[in-house]
Design an enzyme around this catalytic site. Sequence first.
Site, PDB file in Angstrom:
ATOM      1  N   ALA A   1       0.843  -1.197   0.000  1.00  0.00           N
ATOM      2  CA  ALA A   1       0.000   0.000   0.000  1.00  0.00           C
ATOM      3  C   ALA A   1       0.874   1.242   0.000  1.00  0.00           C
ATOM      4  O   ALA A   1       1.893   1.297   0.696  1.00  0.00           O
ATOM      5  CB  ALA A   1      -0.915   0.020   1.214  1.00  0.00           C
ATOM      6  N   ASP A   2       0.468   2.219  -0.782  1.00  0.00           N
ATOM      7  CA  ASP A   2       1.109   3.527  -0.727  1.00  0.00           C
ATOM      8  C   ASP A   2       0.390   4.448   0.245  1.00  0.00           C
ATOM      9  O   ASP A   2       0.990   5.364   0.785  1.00  0.00           O
ATOM     10  CB  ASP A   2       1.155   4.150  -2.121  1.00  0.00           C
ATOM     11  CG  ASP A   2       2.198   3.471  -2.988  1.00  0.00           C
ATOM     12  OD1 ASP A   2       3.303   4.024  -3.101  1.00  0.00           O
ATOM     13  OD2 ASP A   2       1.923   2.386  -3.523  1.00  0.00           O
TER      14      ASP A   2
END
Length: 389
Positions: free
Chosen positions: A257-258
């Site tokens: 995940a960013d």
Amino acid sequence: MATLQAIKYSRGKLLVLDQLRLPHEHHYDEVSTAEQAFDCIRSMRVRGAPAIAIVAALAHAVELHNGDCTATTPEDTIAYIESRLDYLKDSRPTAVDLSNAIALLKQAARAATVEGLAHPEAKEAILNAYIAAAETILAKDLDNNTSIGTHGAAWLQQQYHATPSRPLSVLTHCNTGSLATSGHGTALGIIRSLHQQQLLKHAYCTETRPYNQGSRLTAFELVFEGIPATLVTDSMAAALFALHRERMNIGAVVVGADRVVRNGDTANKIGTYALAVLARHHGVKFVVAAPTTSIDLETESGAGIEIEERKPEELTQVTGAVVNADGSVDASRTARVAIADQRIGVWNPAFDVTPHDLIDAIVTERGAVVKGADGRFDFSQVLPERWRW
């Protein structure tokens, strides 16, 4: 077994692996200024939310250690540090690790201001506090990744009662391993942990168009460490689930995940959302692996996430090592080729947002978070110090 290192650091010197040259060439760039770090991040020579934050933090630490700050007063020293960090924050806007790291580093510098110290001593205290905080970010990331791998493997083992005689297969997207972090990785760290515990039957990695982080980087890491794995194109995932889920015991899609926002909506590499939809349809668990530094409690939902758009050439052109007529790869020669009519219009978002209702678990270094009876993620147990209604 030795693992790949995207970042090599000693006080005053930072080396960053140029991931655009992988898998055919290992080359480290020396990064000693904020400008060099900005270019390294923006050009995606380094990528992965944790690695981006680490490179930005350490590049400025190198600047400060090497005497680039000419300010003389504590106030001017802090102003210089904050201006450099604000500049670095714009290198890539979607990943929240960078902005979280910058907030922490600013706080560390401000907290070092001591009343009564002469200006030279006060400046030195601020610089030392910043450098120590940046180095702590590097050290903590590796510990966090190891914990994510442990918690993620345990959660999947419990869901499927996996054993060495009945191991799981998983699919992953983009690159979330040692090349995206300080080491071990997030989603790929879970795969590593499953493999170490003899609970992994097979790993599948997507090509991850258009920048091919899966084929260039994840496939390289899996081969490097001897993990049984197969590369597929992004568009093969549905067929993979339909035809091989039962035979290969495919139990999960595991992604990084960013940015994870308050309700659990997750921004990650483009194509993640499509995999979540396919996983739900085929009864495959969808798991996000992310350190708590990737959780943004200030943004309520995915609608508030800024999505970076990349240049058209990343979709219409590719670069790679030259393949000789006999099929051998000449790593000393590269070529850039067009794979589409260069006049076509291009839409090239770097990320998409997966709605929280398609996510089964979000695994952090403090444990796996699952939805409650109300269908919502509650991060108060893993982030009590930041949680507020």
